[in-house]
Each structure stands twice: as structure tokens, then as C-alpha cells.
Enzyme design. Structure first.
Site, PDB file in Angstrom:
ATOM      1  N   ASP A   1      40.307  43.935  47.055  1.00 33.59           N
ATOM      2  CA  ASP A   1      40.467  42.642  47.099  1.00 33.59           C
ATOM      3  C   ASP A   1      41.495  42.382  48.045  1.00 33.59           C
ATOM      4  O   ASP A   1      42.363  43.135  48.273  1.00 33.59           O
ATOM      5  CB  ASP A   1      40.592  42.021  45.872  1.00 33.59           C
ATOM      6  CG  ASP A   1      40.911  40.627  45.869  1.00 33.59           C
ATOM      7  OD1 ASP A   1      40.062  39.978  46.649  1.00 33.59           O
ATOM      8  OD2 ASP A   1      41.877  40.205  44.832  1.00 33.59           O
TER       9      ASP A   1
ATOM     10  N   ASP B   1      37.427  39.310  39.782  1.00 34.62           N
ATOM     11  CA  ASP B   1      37.148  40.701  39.912  1.00 34.62           C
ATOM     12  C   ASP B   1      36.730  41.552  38.653  1.00 34.62           C
ATOM     13  O   ASP B   1      36.366  42.731  39.035  1.00 34.62           O
ATOM     14  CB  ASP B   1      38.408  41.401  40.751  1.00 34.62           C
ATOM     15  CG  ASP B   1      38.628  40.898  42.098  1.00 34.62           C
ATOM     16  OD1 ASP B   1      37.633  40.461  42.788  1.00 34.62           O
ATOM     17  OD2 ASP B   1      39.550  40.547  42.520  1.00 34.62           O
TER      18      ASP B   1
ATOM     19  N   ASP C   1      42.954  41.657  42.238  1.00 35.93           N
ATOM     20  CA  ASP C   1      43.925  40.675  41.735  1.00 35.93           C
ATOM     21  C   ASP C   1      43.354  39.349  41.377  1.00 35.93           C
ATOM     22  O   ASP C   1      42.912  38.493  42.085  1.00 35.93           O
ATOM     23  CB  ASP C   1      45.145  40.594  42.746  1.00 35.93           C
ATOM     24  CG  ASP C   1      45.905  39.173  42.284  1.00 35.93           C
ATOM     25  OD1 ASP C   1      46.205  39.246  40.926  1.00 35.93           O
ATOM     26  OD2 ASP C   1      46.413  38.254  42.940  1.00 35.93           O
TER      27      ASP C   1
END
Length: 237
Positions: free
Chosen positions: A25, A218, A214
Site C-alpha cells: 500500500d 486493506d 496500513d
């Protein structure tokens, strides 16, 4: 444990050394997640810039997201009082919406808005669009910085023959800016579902996949990957 890692599944450590691909991410993972407002643009002559900033700060009032916090502090620095909203709801994967003074507003990603905007976006910036009745009335460009350790991480991964891919909900320009600095492959405008599909596709190709995220968004990808690594707000899931 001394490095601040909580291993919830010992097999994950064993699988990790056979990883082929790592999906990262961007916000809060490769970057600090500390956003700064780079620019606020007026896209409608019904409002002044101050009114747009007040609406932006008002609609983000209840959120703890780094983007929201940076908009709120930007308004404070300008001595602008946030507009008062009657109700605010989260639109999953794309932004927030709320009612103020009998009008309905949305603050959404450029992808969710789905139309081109006639404005220059600073390189590496994330754009959020303020919408009233389906018309863009303003936009805010935000930027966050790379973590100093991200370059070292990418070097180490490549050395160990693990292919890094950055998957982010941010627009093409923002994603490209970070990916160029790090020298990695990337996917932009990724919704939580897109990230999930990316993990699934790579696994179907027989690859061992690590997902690093984070944020609560996710969670599906972290769970589906062979190894899920949650950092920052992601550790709540």
C-alpha cells in the site's frame, strides 16, 4: 518482538522466505501518511475559496483519517471556521458525504468523481473533489512524503528476488511520482476490491504473495495474501 513485530501465525514467517511478490500500500506504508494541503482550487463561481475550505473542513470533521486531519489543520491555519454539517456518512472506498444548509455535499476521490478536471495537479499529489449535486465545486490537492526507509526496503526486496508492486487508491500522477522515485511497478486508482483481485490473480499464477497494508481498507487483501503484514492503523484488523 524487539523490532516491534507481532507474529500472529508462525507459519507466516516460514512462508515469507519463499515469497515471489510483495504488494505494498502507499499511504502510511511507503509514505509517512502525514499529509499537507498543497493547493485548493475553486471549480465553481458560486463559492469563494474560503467557503470551499470551510466546507472541506466541515465534511471531514468527524474523521481521523490522515487526509481529513490535514484539511482540518489547514483550515485552522487560515483562521477559517469549518462549516456545520447536519449529518456525515462514509462512502465505502471513495470518500464522505453530508448535508449542510439544506445542500448535499460529497468529498470523493478523483476516480469516484469519474470526470476530468481542468486543473494542474502537483506531481505526486492526491486529489479529493468536493461535489454538490453531481457538480464539482472545488478540489484539494494533498501530498505526503516518502518514509526515509522505503528506498532501503525496496533495495532489500530486489536483492532477495522479491518483486515489489505498489497498489494505491491514489490517482495515476500521485502513484507514478512515488513509483518513479522508488523504481517499482505500480497500480493506481485501486479500490479495496481491486487490491483483493490483484492478490488473487498473482496467487492463481502460482506466486507466493505478501501484502503490506496500513488501514482497515486493506483487510480483505491482507487476509487473502499468503502473508499479511499490517502496520499503522492496519494493526487494528
Amino acid at each position: 518482538a524487539s523490532r516491534g513485530l507481532l507474529v500472529k501465525d508462525r507459519q507466516a514467517l516460514e512462508i515469507a522466505q519463499d515469497a515471489d511478490v510483495i504488494i505494498l500500500d502507499k499511504t502510511g506504508t511507503l509514505t509517512t501518511g502525514e499529509f499537507k494541503v498543497l493547493d485548493v482550487k475553486l471549480l465553481n463561481d458560486k463559492y469563494t475559496k474560503e467557503e470551499i475550505i470551510a466546507l472541506l473542513a466541515g465534511i471531514e470533521g468527524g474523521s481521523s483519517h490522515p487526509i481529513a486531519q490535514s484539511i482540518i489543520s489547514f483550515a485552522e491555519q487560515q483562521d477559517i471556521r469549518p462549516a456545520s454539517f447536519d449529518s456525515i456518512d462514509v462512502i465505502s472506498g471513495s470518500g464522505v458525504e453530508g448535508k449542510a444548509g439544506g445542500h448535499r455535499y460529497q468529498l470523493i476521490s478523483q476516480k469516484a468523481y469519474g470526470r476530468n478536471l481542468d486543473m494542474d495537479i502537483p506531481k505526486g499529489a492526491t486529489l479529493s473533489v468536493l461535489v454538490e449535486n453531481d457538480d464539482a465545486i472545488g478540489a484539494v490537492a494533498l501530498g505526503d512524503e516518502l518514509k526515509p526507509t522505503s528506498k532501503e526496503l525496496i533495495k532489500a526486496l530486489k536483492k532477495n528476488n522479491i518483486q515489489p508492486i505498489m497498489a494505491t487508491g491514489d490517482n495515476e500522477k500521485a502513484a507514478q511520482g512515488v513509483a518513479e522515485v522508488l523504481g517499482i511497478e505500480y497500480r493506481s486508482n485501486q479500490s479495496p476490491q481491486d487490491k483483493y483481485e490483484l492478490v488473487k490473480t498473482l496467487k492463481d499464477e502460482g506466486k507466493k504473495v505478501i501484502m503490506v497494508g496500513d488501514g482497515v481498507n486493506d483487510a480483505p487483501s491482507l487476509a487473502l495474501a499468503d502473508v499479511g503484514i499490517a502496520i499503522g492503523a492496519g494493526t487494528q484488523v
